[in-house]
Scaffold this motif. Sequence first.
Motif, PDB file in Angstrom:
ATOM      1  N   TYR A  31     -15.802 -96.726   5.718  1.00 57.81           N
ATOM      2  CA  TYR A  31     -15.719 -95.349   6.209  1.00 57.81           C
ATOM      3  C   TYR A  31     -17.073 -94.721   6.579  1.00 57.81           C
ATOM      4  N   SER A  32     -18.162 -95.217   6.045  1.00 61.53           N
ATOM      5  CA  SER A  32     -19.422 -94.471   6.168  1.00 61.53           C
ATOM      6  C   SER A  32     -20.225 -94.887   7.397  1.00 61.53           C
ATOM      7  N   SER A  33     -19.971 -94.159   8.475  1.00 57.85           N
ATOM      8  CA  SER A  33     -20.635 -94.489   9.740  1.00 57.85           C
ATOM      9  C   SER A  33     -22.150 -94.271   9.644  1.00 57.85           C
ATOM     10  N   TRP A  34     -22.574 -93.239   8.911  1.00 57.54           N
ATOM     11  CA  TRP A  34     -24.018 -92.978   8.821  1.00 57.54           C
ATOM     12  C   TRP A  34     -24.714 -94.066   8.026  1.00 57.54           C
ATOM     13  N   SER A  35     -24.039 -94.588   7.002  1.00 57.47           N
ATOM     14  CA  SER A  35     -24.634 -95.683   6.217  1.00 57.47           C
ATOM     15  C   SER A  35     -24.791 -96.941   7.055  1.00 57.47           C
ATOM     16  N   LEU A  55     -19.484 -94.711  -3.974  1.00 56.48           N
ATOM     17  CA  LEU A  55     -18.182 -94.551  -3.323  1.00 56.48           C
ATOM     18  C   LEU A  55     -17.930 -93.081  -3.002  1.00 56.48           C
ATOM     19  N   LEU A  56     -17.443 -92.849  -1.770  1.00 51.82           N
ATOM     20  CA  LEU A  56     -17.145 -91.478  -1.331  1.00 51.82           C
ATOM     21  C   LEU A  56     -15.834 -90.989  -1.919  1.00 51.82           C
ATOM     22  N   ASP A  57     -15.666 -89.679  -1.931  1.00 53.66           N
ATOM     23  CA  ASP A  57     -14.396 -89.037  -2.290  1.00 53.66           C
ATOM     24  C   ASP A  57     -13.964 -89.313  -3.738  1.00 53.66           C
ATOM     25  N   ASP A  60     -17.122 -88.149  -9.037  1.00 54.78           N
ATOM     26  CA  ASP A  60     -18.552 -88.186  -9.365  1.00 54.78           C
ATOM     27  C   ASP A  60     -19.448 -88.494  -8.158  1.00 54.78           C
ATOM     28  N   THR A  61     -18.889 -88.462  -6.942  1.00 52.02           N
ATOM     29  CA  THR A  61     -19.688 -88.838  -5.757  1.00 52.02           C
ATOM     30  C   THR A  61     -20.940 -87.967  -5.624  1.00 52.02           C
ATOM     31  N   THR A  62     -20.751 -86.656  -5.723  1.00 55.61           N
ATOM     32  CA  THR A  62     -21.888 -85.743  -5.540  1.00 55.61           C
ATOM     33  C   THR A  62     -22.954 -86.002  -6.594  1.00 55.61           C
ATOM     34  N   ALA A  71     -30.572 -83.904  -0.929  1.00 58.00           N
ATOM     35  CA  ALA A  71     -29.859 -83.513   0.283  1.00 58.00           C
ATOM     36  C   ALA A  71     -28.354 -83.746   0.147  1.00 58.00           C
ATOM     37  N   GLY A  72     -27.953 -84.553  -0.816  1.00 56.07           N
ATOM     38  CA  GLY A  72     -26.529 -84.724  -1.090  1.00 56.07           C
ATOM     39  C   GLY A  72     -25.784 -85.597  -0.108  1.00 56.07           C
ATOM     40  N   ARG A  73     -26.518 -86.401   0.635  1.00 56.43           N
ATOM     41  CA  ARG A  73     -25.882 -87.280   1.627  1.00 56.43           C
ATOM     42  C   ARG A  73     -26.493 -88.671   1.538  1.00 56.43           C
ATOM     43  N   VAL A  74     -25.695 -89.654   1.897  1.00 55.84           N
ATOM     44  CA  VAL A  74     -26.210 -91.000   2.107  1.00 55.84           C
ATOM     45  C   VAL A  74     -26.111 -91.299   3.604  1.00 55.84           C
ATOM     46  N   PRO A  75     -26.907 -92.196   4.113  1.00 52.18           N
ATOM     47  CA  PRO A  75     -27.806 -93.134   3.456  1.00 52.18           C
ATOM     48  C   PRO A  75     -29.099 -92.475   2.965  1.00 52.18           C
ATOM     49  N   VAL A  76     -29.679 -93.168   1.943  1.00 49.20           N
ATOM     50  CA  VAL A  76     -31.004 -92.815   1.430  1.00 49.20           C
ATOM     51  C   VAL A  76     -31.777 -94.120   1.295  1.00 49.20           C
ATOM     52  N   ASP A  86     -31.462 -89.408   5.459  1.00 49.64           N
ATOM     53  CA  ASP A  86     -31.018 -89.224   6.845  1.00 49.64           C
ATOM     54  C   ASP A  86     -31.265 -90.515   7.644  1.00 49.64           C
ATOM     55  N   SER A  87     -30.199 -90.957   8.314  1.00 48.09           N
ATOM     56  CA  SER A  87     -30.222 -92.259   8.989  1.00 48.09           C
ATOM     57  C   SER A  87     -31.331 -92.376  10.033  1.00 48.09           C
ATOM     58  N   LEU A  88     -31.575 -91.293  10.783  1.00 46.78           N
ATOM     59  CA  LEU A  88     -32.582 -91.402  11.843  1.00 46.78           C
ATOM     60  C   LEU A  88     -33.994 -91.453  11.255  1.00 46.78           C
ATOM     61  N   ALA A  89     -34.231 -90.659  10.220  1.00 47.92           N
ATOM     62  CA  ALA A  89     -35.544 -90.695   9.558  1.00 47.92           C
ATOM     63  C   ALA A  89     -35.787 -92.079   8.953  1.00 47.92           C
ATOM     64  N   MET A 121     -26.742 -88.982  19.717  1.00 48.21           N
ATOM     65  CA  MET A 121     -25.704 -89.455  18.787  1.00 48.21           C
ATOM     66  C   MET A 121     -25.799 -88.714  17.457  1.00 48.21           C
ATOM     67  N   HIS A 122     -27.029 -88.576  16.995  1.00 51.59           N
ATOM     68  CA  HIS A 122     -27.274 -87.999  15.677  1.00 51.59           C
ATOM     69  C   HIS A 122     -26.869 -86.536  15.606  1.00 51.59           C
ATOM     70  N   SER A 123     -27.068 -85.809  16.712  1.00 52.14           N
ATOM     71  CA  SER A 123     -26.823 -84.366  16.665  1.00 52.14           C
ATOM     72  C   SER A 123     -25.548 -83.968  17.394  1.00 52.14           C
TER      73      SER A 123
HETATM   74  N1  LIG Z   1     -27.066 -86.735   9.353  1.00 56.90           N
HETATM   75  C1  LIG Z   1     -26.912 -87.493   8.137  1.00 56.90           C
HETATM   76  C2  LIG Z   1     -25.440 -87.535   7.794  1.00 56.90           C
HETATM   77  C3  LIG Z   1     -25.149 -88.234   6.480  1.00 56.90           C
HETATM   78  C4  LIG Z   1     -23.724 -88.013   5.995  1.00 56.90           C
HETATM   79  O1  LIG Z   1     -23.016 -87.076   6.417  1.00 56.90           O
HETATM   80  N2  LIG Z   1     -23.299 -88.888   5.065  1.00 56.90           N
HETATM   81  C5  LIG Z   1     -21.986 -88.781   4.435  1.00 56.90           C
HETATM   82  C6  LIG Z   1     -21.341 -90.163   4.324  1.00 56.90           C
HETATM   83  S1  LIG Z   1     -21.055 -90.932   5.905  1.00 56.90           S
HETATM   84  C7  LIG Z   1     -22.156 -88.307   3.000  1.00 56.90           C
HETATM   85  O2  LIG Z   1     -23.144 -88.626   2.363  1.00 56.90           O
HETATM   86  N3  LIG Z   1     -21.199 -87.579   2.456  1.00 56.90           N
HETATM   87  C8  LIG Z   1     -21.272 -87.143   1.096  1.00 56.90           C
HETATM   88  C9  LIG Z   1     -19.956 -86.799   0.516  1.00 56.90           C
HETATM   89  O3  LIG Z   1     -18.946 -86.960   1.214  1.00 56.90           O
HETATM   90  O4  LIG Z   1     -19.926 -86.376  -0.633  1.00 56.90           O
HETATM   91  C10 LIG Z   1     -27.527 -88.895   8.362  1.00 56.90           C
HETATM   92  O5  LIG Z   1     -27.784 -89.226   9.524  1.00 56.90           O
HETATM   93  O6  LIG Z   1     -27.825 -89.611   7.405  1.00 56.90           O
END
Ligand SMILES: N[C@@H](CCC(=O)N[C@@H](CS)C(=O)NCC(=O)O)C(=O)O
Length: 237
Positions: A31-35, A55-57, A60-62, A71-76, A86-89, A121-123
Amino acid sequence: MQTTELDPTLSQTLGNAEKNGLKLVIANKNYSSWSMRPWVAMTAFNIPFQEISVLLDRSDTTAQIAHYSAAGRVPVLLAGETVIWDSLAICEYLAEQFPEKKMWPEDVAARALARSICAEMHSGFTGVRSAMWMNIRAKFPGKGRTLDAQADIGRISEIWENCLALSGPSQYLFGEFSIADAYFAPVVMRFRTYDVVLAPALDAYVERVAAHPAVAQWIAGALAETDHIEKYDSYPD
Ligand SMILES: N[C@@H](CCC(=O)N[C@@H](CS)C(=O)NCC(=O)O)C(=O)O
């Protein structure tokens, strides 16, 4: 947190990964396109790393993601003491750290174009992203064709046509596989899931990307996963 076993073809590089300290935190491969983007880029360019999977959803994901990034998002990407989120960084950091890998096109104009389409794509492409979420295991033929998604499909097709017109019909977007192809790999997954009808040359590009060893390895990982996110596993009428 769950630490995923690396594929045997990659595990030989784990010793190096421990030495250079690169760890990539990702979510579900299905599911994780950004990862997918930095994972495919690192794998395609043979940059050793240790994979950490969250694992998302889950309840304990957060909290799990918070171990790695505020930042609360993956990838890291964890590079020793340095945290890159952030994937682009992450892709930019890798291209800078491994210049010999030539992750971006060498030609300055081509590199500018590659960066532009990755940034687009990113934005953007929220039409495709919201109506045609990534689910590699699923088949949703014909679904998700909102007006916004159709406009995005048209623009993505235009980008691919323009790049392939410059690089050649049997090439990747900039000749050799680059960050740009890794960046569009999740779109390729979506076009397969939702059976998007494309011009033959673009269909061939889709299949070329899907067959790239790094992408194929990600797909195999997605197919092997047993975790499900129900809301993404069926498409409402
Ligand atoms: N713009 C960010 C987007 C990252 C993003 O939205 N990741 C989602 C997974 S694909 C995430 O971490 N979601 C956290 C959650 O659902 O709790 C990037 O490029 O890395």
